[in-house]
Design a protein around this motif. Structure first.
Motif, PDB file in Angstrom:
ATOM      1  N   SER A   2      20.868  -6.575  11.784  1.00  0.00           N
ATOM      2  CA  SER A   2      22.147  -6.979  11.236  1.00  0.00           C
ATOM      3  C   SER A   2      23.241  -6.488  12.184  1.00  0.00           C
ATOM      4  CB  SER A   2      22.309  -6.333   9.863  1.00  0.00           C
ATOM      5  OG  SER A   2      23.641  -6.395   9.452  1.00  0.00           O
ATOM      6  N   GLU A 112      24.898  -2.555  15.257  1.00  0.00           N
ATOM      7  CA  GLU A 112      23.689  -3.296  14.938  1.00  0.00           C
ATOM      8  C   GLU A 112      22.769  -2.360  14.178  1.00  0.00           C
ATOM      9  OE1 GLU A 112      22.124  -6.362  17.686  1.00  0.00           O
ATOM     10  OE2 GLU A 112      20.368  -5.033  17.721  1.00  0.00           O
ATOM     11  N   ASP A 123      19.857  -9.832   6.352  1.00  0.00           N
ATOM     12  CA  ASP A 123      20.790  -9.403   7.393  1.00  0.00           C
ATOM     13  C   ASP A 123      22.241  -9.803   7.106  1.00  0.00           C
ATOM     14  OD1 ASP A 123      18.873  -8.051   8.792  1.00  0.00           O
ATOM     15  OD2 ASP A 123      18.719  -9.526  10.421  1.00  0.00           O
ATOM     16  N   SER A 127      25.165  -7.092   6.930  1.00  0.00           N
ATOM     17  CA  SER A 127      26.345  -7.196   7.802  1.00  0.00           C
ATOM     18  C   SER A 127      27.633  -7.127   6.993  1.00  0.00           C
ATOM     19  CB  SER A 127      26.318  -8.505   8.602  1.00  0.00           C
ATOM     20  OG  SER A 127      25.290  -8.494   9.546  1.00  0.00           O
TER      21      SER A 127
END
Length: 144
Positions: A2, A112, A123, A127
């Motif tokens: 992510s 990340e 993901d 995020s």
């Protein structure tokens, strides 16, 4: 993995922004249910290690990190710091840049993350959560 990116403009000089962003314990004060402990003696630089412990009671996880790039801002160059996450539960990296912009600064933060047990299909959710949590932390660090 992510990935998310944050960007902020502030009316603080780059050296002050850098000082705030490399105050590792202050990060823990800005992330809910988190405490950050620096594991290496100062000053900050390549090789600095610290752990962010997040959780309540017995439900906790550690996010151990190491600074692998540490270049404070100068008159003609941006500051760049890169962290690598070495944990079992949290893996990945983060990079922040501090750029002079007029009388103030611009911060660019890219991260990340990979969380153990979280499928790649989630993901986008991870995020979004990262942008929210770390965005609030970054705003708090820059507001002081």
């Amino acid at each position: 993995m992510s990935r998310f990116r944050l960007e902020r403009a502030v009316a603080l000089p780059p050296a002050e922004v850098w000082r705030r962003l490399t105050d590792w314990p202050a990060h823990g004060e800005r992330v809910p249910f988190t405490r950050t402990t620096v594991l290496t003696p100062g000053p900050n630089g390549v090789g600095t290690r610290f752990t962010a412990r997040t959780g309540l009671g017995r439900l906790t996880f550690d996010d151990p990190m190491e600074v692998v790039r540490f270049e404070p801002p100068g008159p003609d160059r941006p500051g760049v710091c890169r962290l690598v996450k070495h944990g079992r539960a949290v893996r990945g990296w983060a990079v922040f840049e501090v750029l002079g912009e007029g009388a103030g600064s611009r911060v660019r933060w890219t991260e990340e993350l990979r969380l153990w047990g979280v499928p790649a299909a989630l993901d986008p959710v991870l995020s979004a959560a990262g942008r929210l949590v770390f965005g609030r932390a970054l705003d708090g660090l820059l507001r002081n």
